[in-house]
Design a protein around this motif. Structure first.
Motif, mmCIF file in Angstrom:
data_model
loop_
_atom_site.group_PDB
_atom_site.id
_atom_site.type_symbol
_atom_site.label_atom_id
_atom_site.label_comp_id
_atom_site.label_asym_id
_atom_site.label_seq_id
_atom_site.Cartn_x
_atom_site.Cartn_y
_atom_site.Cartn_z
ATOM 1 N N TRP A 1 0.869 -1.127 0.047
ATOM 2 C CA TRP A 1 0.055 -0.026 -0.037
ATOM 3 C C TRP A 1 0.984 1.398 -0.065
ATOM 4 C CZ3 TRP A 1 -0.656 -3.930 3.290
ATOM 5 C CH2 TRP A 1 -1.702 -4.825 3.010
ATOM 6 N N HIS B 1 -2.518 3.515 2.606
ATOM 7 C CA HIS B 1 -2.712 3.145 4.094
ATOM 8 C C HIS B 1 -2.637 4.756 4.753
ATOM 9 C CE1 HIS B 1 1.825 4.083 3.951
ATOM 10 N NE2 HIS B 1 1.728 4.451 5.126
ATOM 11 N N TYR C 1 -4.596 -3.144 8.574
ATOM 12 C CA TYR C 1 -3.348 -3.620 8.315
ATOM 13 C C TYR C 1 -3.429 -5.008 8.746
ATOM 14 C CZ TYR C 1 1.779 -4.083 8.195
ATOM 15 O OH TYR C 1 3.019 -4.524 8.008
ATOM 16 N N TYR D 1 -3.418 1.083 12.144
ATOM 17 C CA TYR D 1 -3.368 1.162 10.744
ATOM 18 C C TYR D 1 -4.068 0.614 9.607
ATOM 19 C CZ TYR D 1 1.016 3.609 11.811
ATOM 20 O OH TYR D 1 1.969 4.426 12.355
ATOM 21 N N VAL E 1 -5.856 0.155 5.585
ATOM 22 C CA VAL E 1 -5.408 -0.009 4.295
ATOM 23 C C VAL E 1 -6.237 -0.046 3.119
ATOM 24 C CG1 VAL E 1 -2.999 -0.954 4.902
ATOM 25 C CG2 VAL E 1 -4.923 -2.602 4.410
ATOM 26 N N HIS F 1 -0.024 7.131 1.089
ATOM 27 C CA HIS F 1 -0.741 7.231 2.541
ATOM 28 C C HIS F 1 -1.467 8.610 2.422
ATOM 29 C CE1 HIS F 1 3.268 9.400 3.521
ATOM 30 N NE2 HIS F 1 2.610 10.151 4.046
#
Length: 227
Positions: free
Chosen positions: A137, A175, A197, A220, A222, A140
């Protein structure tokens, strides 16, 4: 809820939007960042400078500049390199905390720790140590909207706009990190196709994937972007 009749999303424009970007960041950032030099050098400045094609603002349509933004990069590895080579040299060196790349100094102040990493070792600050995160990924993002325009559907519209821009850049996935206490934000992102994630980051203490351990944990998320 219906969208505002005059508001619209447009690409970020510098230097025109800089004051509005600063204001949005300062209103919406966490309390730990509402001090100097954190305010000045850890805000949203690098993204429009280094990755303008994937940065957008929510314009209220009344000449006030912007009331929200979504700032992103399609390539976190390239962004880290550009941060070091192009952004950091443009800053006032007196504002920068001295980097402590080896961790030899005990620093209790979390913002200072982050700033040391960002300006001394951005790869560590940008999550390169998490297995596969920036490879699977590579993009961001950061998204913030002033309270006056929250809950009106603009978050979804900003995300949708960004996804199209990232796709055009050939970015296969993106992400983001969010505070682990933000259950409302987690629901929002999940509805938009983000997922956790899929790695355990806290040794299994929380029983959750994608969640860091320690003080101020982060989750996190994704999202794949079909090209």
């Amino acid at each position: 809820m219906a969208h505002d009749s005059t508001a619209f999303i447009r690409p970020v424009s510098l230097p025109r939007d800089r004051p509005a970007l600063d204001h949005i960041f300062r209103v919406t950032c966490g309390e730990s960042l509402k001090t100097e030099p954190s305010w000045t050098i850890s805000s949203c400045h690098p993204y429009p400078l280094l990755s303008r094609s994937t940065c957008f603002v929510l314009d209220p349509g009344n000449g006030d500049g912007a009331v929200g933004y979504i700032l992103s990069t399609p390539n976190t590895r390239q962004f880290a390199q550009d941060w070091t080579e192009k952004y950091v040299p443009s800053l006032d060196r007196k504002l920068l905390p001295q980097p402590d790349v080896n961790g030899s100094k005990a620093v209790d102040d979390k913002p200072t720790q982050l700033l040391q990493l960002l300006h001394g070792d951005p790869e560590r600050a940008l999550n390169f140590s998490y297995p596969g995160l920036v490879d699977k990924w590579p993009g961001h993002l950061h998204i913030d909207i002033l309270p006056s325009h929250q809950g009106r559907g603009w978050g979804r519209k900003l995300i949708d706009t960004l996804m199209e821009a990232l796709r055009a850049e050939g970015c296969k996935g993106v992400h983001l990190g969010m505070e682990a206490v933000g259950l409302g934000a987690l629901k929002f992102y999940t509805k938009l196709g983000f997922s956790r994630y899929p790695e355990v980051l806290d040794g299994g203490v929380s029983g959750e994937t994608g969640r860091t351990g320690g003080e101020g944990p982060v989750i996190y998320l994704v999202k794949d972007i079909p090209i």
